[in-house]
Design an enzyme around this catalytic site. Structure first.
Site, PDB file in Angstrom:
ATOM      1  CB  CYS A 196      -0.849   0.004   1.266  1.00 41.41           C
ATOM      2  SG  CYS A 196      -1.742  -1.533   1.517  1.00 41.41           S
ATOM      3  NE  ARG A 244       4.112   1.340  -1.681  1.00 41.88           N
ATOM      4  CZ  ARG A 244       5.161   0.582  -1.354  1.00 41.88           C
ATOM      5  NH1 ARG A 244       6.219   0.580  -2.137  1.00 41.88           N
ATOM      6  NH2 ARG A 244       5.152  -0.182  -0.293  1.00 41.88           N
ATOM      7  CD1 TRP A 283      -2.446  -5.751  -2.865  1.00 37.18           C
ATOM      8  CD2 TRP A 283      -2.942  -4.546  -4.653  1.00 37.18           C
ATOM      9  NE1 TRP A 283      -2.597  -6.617  -3.904  1.00 37.18           N
ATOM     10  CE2 TRP A 283      -2.901  -5.908  -5.022  1.00 37.18           C
ATOM     11  CE3 TRP A 283      -3.230  -3.613  -5.623  1.00 37.18           C
ATOM     12  CZ2 TRP A 283      -3.141  -6.344  -6.321  1.00 37.18           C
ATOM     13  CZ3 TRP A 283      -3.451  -4.058  -6.927  1.00 37.18           C
ATOM     14  CH2 TRP A 283      -3.422  -5.394  -7.257  1.00 37.18           C
ATOM     15  CG  ASN A 296       2.663  -1.584   2.961  1.00 40.05           C
ATOM     16  OD1 ASN A 296       1.993  -2.548   2.610  1.00 40.05           O
ATOM     17  ND2 ASN A 296       3.750  -1.199   2.325  1.00 40.05           N
ATOM     18  N   GLY A 297       1.150  -3.946   5.101  1.00 39.32           N
ATOM     19  CA  GLY A 297       1.619  -5.241   5.611  1.00 39.32           C
ATOM     20  C   GLY A 297       0.455  -6.008   6.217  1.00 39.32           C
ATOM     21  CD  GLU A 330       4.942 -17.596 -17.751  1.00 38.75           C
ATOM     22  OE1 GLU A 330       3.949 -17.831 -18.474  1.00 38.75           O
ATOM     23  OE2 GLU A 330       5.238 -16.450 -17.373  1.00 38.75           O
ATOM     24  CD  GLU A 383       3.893 -11.732 -21.918  1.00 37.88           C
ATOM     25  OE1 GLU A 383       2.827 -11.111 -22.048  1.00 37.88           O
ATOM     26  OE2 GLU A 383       4.103 -12.493 -20.968  1.00 37.88           O
TER      27      GLU A 383
HETATM   28  C1  AGP Z   1       1.253 -12.934 -19.143  1.00 35.75           C
HETATM   29  O1  AGP Z   1       2.538 -12.362 -19.053  1.00 35.75           O
HETATM   30  C2  AGP Z   1       0.269 -12.066 -19.887  1.00 35.75           C
HETATM   31  N1  AGP Z   1       0.227 -10.761 -19.324  1.00 35.75           N
HETATM   32  C3  AGP Z   1      -1.081 -12.748 -20.032  1.00 35.75           C
HETATM   33  O2  AGP Z   1      -0.871 -14.054 -20.537  1.00 35.75           O
HETATM   34  C4  AGP Z   1      -1.891 -12.875 -18.725  1.00 35.75           C
HETATM   35  O3  AGP Z   1      -1.290 -13.837 -17.892  1.00 35.75           O
HETATM   36  C5  AGP Z   1      -3.304 -13.344 -19.093  1.00 35.75           C
HETATM   37  O4  AGP Z   1      -3.894 -12.344 -19.904  1.00 35.75           O
HETATM   38  C6  AGP Z   1      -4.184 -13.601 -17.877  1.00 35.75           C
HETATM   39  O5  AGP Z   1      -4.341 -12.424 -17.129  1.00 35.75           O
HETATM   40  P1  AGP Z   1      -4.984 -12.539 -15.655  1.00 35.75           P
HETATM   41  O6  AGP Z   1      -4.027 -13.345 -14.836  1.00 35.75           O
HETATM   42  O7  AGP Z   1      -5.127 -11.127 -15.181  1.00 35.75           O
HETATM   43  O8  AGP Z   1      -6.310 -13.244 -15.802  1.00 35.75           O
END
Ligand code: AGP
Length: 613
Positions: free
Chosen positions: A2, A27, A74, A100-101, A486, A493
């Site tokens: 936060c 934050r 947050w 915060n925490g 991943e 990306e």
């Molecule tokens: C991952 O690096 C991307 N930003 C994208 O694949 C993301 O994980 C996906 O759009 C899902 O988003 P979410 O976790 O907010 O649902």
């Protein structure tokens, strides 16, 4: 995470605090509030939603005074709302606190304080702090001593800033553990406190930082800093370079790099309050899981998109291996079109950082329509995926700004590991010693992640060698196969280089034709049950002239002798290895993209949350 800002001096605190919170909005931005001392009274204004909502409220109902504290939230405990927004006052209305925490022992404290007649006005852990301060003030001691006793009494990682109408010449701030920092700013006849320097850099560049288990008594003329047990501390005053945007990233070039390194803290946070290491037990109260329900569950569909779906693929291994419950992972955008077989003993569990991904929400709705139990693992508290679920697990990683998801990938791996143990424990399918061993391994994670991230320079070297590649195959097996997917997605990306994650065992059924001098292969070969298989995979790639980048466990001389580049990780329990094996791949993608001069935090064509189908 936060944002906190405090002010004491001769000027009006409200605009100083509000503008400071604006700089900290990254934050946390699900609710916000400001408290100032006005005509001897503490006036509080709080609003759910982004800071702009608080601005509207302050417009309608202004407050001003020369002593104040503010907070942008947050949420961790208690959904985002005005009543749960900070600052929080106690029964007297004379003391006000922001935090915060997480107060780890807040449940016990709520019971203790309720037995003294305290009636809680919010669902937050933070409110216990202000009542505790008032409890100690009632014994006749001053604010500073009451605050110190409170800080000694609460457990967890916390940053706390508080003030009292009865001692209007001071603000008290404290840092306990690693819930983010406390920066104390030195002005001319005025002083500042903030969770991050961007909030106060327009007023002063002379800043000191509290270390863990230190508190500061801040008056308009300066700050006295001491340890929580009262020993004086002489803290160095630094002069900070002024670049508000850069300052928001701290010492990092991009939010993504910052968030990669925040994973040590994020992984600690996602464990916070959920692991009883003494008894080897997991508790996730917000999941609303009972032994009756746990024993009734026949199947779990994990549904998500992109990176979140790959986290679910790891979860499948963990839940099936530990809890022996059948799991299927379903891409959000496909799930609702295949008329899935669902009944009242089926769980549909969404994983979503934003909690607002349209395809994932649509999959949840399909589950609801067919009578499933809905769960979600989300980062954004109060998001749709959280609100519509019967039970949820919050990732508790703090806001993730970079579009490429990093900490919101590793946190759900841990969350699913804990879920698997909890499920197995309630289904009675896990003997005590195995359960204790699995729980005990969680203790290793922050250190293993930190040691792996500390090797960033080695990964950066590999990135320089690979920066001009035109494609890359990522190969993995078993629990690390999803990490191949991943890792490839990260590269795609943010560096726009085509990459493909593939089950290593599948290569010989066709794709191995792709391998030549132009097609590098990244092989995930940590010491796990599939290590031997990955060695032969590397040999197959080398035999075809492929350049091999291997991810290997420290001391693996076989891999060292075979691969062209090695990304090393420390020895890690295999069921937790994906949390560690993904880290060098995040860094590799990051550095390749940064070397290529690309917009790492906001890659072309992408959005942080895909709220369209
Ligand atoms: C991952 O690096 C991307 N930003 C994208 O694949 C993301 O994980 C996906 O759009 C899902 O988003 P979410 O976790 O907010 O649902």
């Amino acid at each position: 995470m936060c944002g906190i800002v405090g002010y004491i001096g001769a000027r009006d605190a409200t605009p100083i605090i509000y503008n400071g919170l604006k700089r900290l909005e990254y934050r946390g931005y699900d609710s916000a509030g400001i408290a100032v001392l006005q005509n001897g009274q503490i006036e509080v204004r709080r609003e759910a939603g982004k800071l702009s909502g608080l601005a509207d409220l302050l417009q309608k109902s202004p407050i001003s005074g020369s002593l104040g504290i503010g907070h942008t939230r947050w949420a961790t405990h208690g959904a985002p709302s005005a009543r749960n927004a900070h600052p929080h006052t106690g029964r007297s209305g004379r003391v006000v606190v922001v935090q915060n925490g997480i107060v780890e022992n807040f449940l016990e404290l709520r019971e203790e304080l309720s037995s003294e007649g305290v009636e809680f006005k919010s669902d937050t852990d933070t409110e216990t702090i202000v009542h505790l301060v008032e409890h100690y003030l009632a014994t006749g001691i001053g604010l500073e001593d009451a605050a110190r006793k409170t800080f000694q009494h609460i457990q967890g990682a916390n940053v706390v800033v508080l003030m009292s109408a009865d001692e209007p010449d001071k603000i008290v701030a404290a840092r306990i553990g690693n819930a983010g920092g406390v920066a104390i700013g030195y002005g001319e006849g005025e002083m500042f406190a903030a969770s991050d320097v961007p909030a106060i850099l327009e007023h002063t560049r002379r800043v000191t930082f509290l270390e863990s288990r230190q508190m500061a008594v801040i008056t308009s003329g300066g700050a006295r800093i001491e340890s929580l047990d009262g020993a004086p501390v002489s803290a160095e005053i630094h002069t900070v370079a002024y670049d508000p945007i850069a300052a928001e990233k701290g010492e990092y070039r991009h939010f993504m790099q910052k968030e990669i390194h925040e994973q040590v803290r994020a992984l600690t946070d996602t464990l916070a309050g959920r692991v009883d290491f003494e008894r080897g037990k997991i508790r996730i109260p917000e999941l609303n899981l009972t032994p009756e329900l746990a024993q009734r569950i026949k199947k779990i569909y994990i549904t998500a998109c992109g990176t979140a779906a790959y986290a679910g693929m790891v979860g499948k291994y963990l839940i099936e291996k530990i809890a022996r419950v059948p799991v299927e992972v379903e891409i959000g955008s496909e799930f609702r079109y295949r008329d899935p077989i669902i009944d009242g003993d089926t769980v549909v569990m969404a994983i979503s950082q934003s909690g607002e991904t349209a395809d994932t929400l649509a999959a949840m709705e399909e589950g609801r329509r067919k009578g499933a139990i809905l769960w979600s693992i989300v980062n954004a508290i109060g998001s749709q995926a959280m609100r519509i679920a019967d039970g949820y697990i919050s990732m508790q990683t703090g806001p993730e700004i970079g579009v490429a998801s990093t900490k919101a990938f590793t946190a759900p791996l841990i969350d699913q590991y804990m879920l698997a143990i909890l499920l197995a424990d309630m289904r009675g399918t896990l003997d005590d010693s195995t359960r204790r061993a699995l729980v005990s391994d969680l203790r290793l994670i922050p250190d293993l992640a930190g040691r792996t991230l500390a090797r960033e320079a080695d990964v950066e070297k590999a990135a320089h060698a690979l920066k001009d590649i035109r494609g890359c195959l990522y190969l993995g097996r078993g629990i690390n196969m999803p990490i191949a997917y991943e890792g490839a997605l990260k590269l795609k990306e943010i560096s726009y280089i085509h990459a493909e994650g593939y089950p290593a065992g599948e290569m010989k059924h066709g794709p191995i034709a792709l391998i030549d001098e132009e097609m590098p292969v990244l092989c995930l070969a940590p010491k796990d049950p599939w290590h031997e298989k990955m060695i032969s995979q590397i040999q197959q790639a080398k035999a075809r002239g492929g350049t091999v980048i291997a991810l290997a466990t420290d001391g693996d001389e076989i891999i060292r002798s075979m691969a062209d580049h090695v990304l090393w990780i420390p020895e890690t329990p295999w069921m937790l290895s994906p949390v560690v094996t993904v880290l060098p791949l995040q860094l590799l993608a990051y550095h390749i993209a940064a070397i290529r001069g690309l917009d790492v935090d906001q890659p072309r064509n992408l959005a942080k949350s895909v709220t369209v189908e």
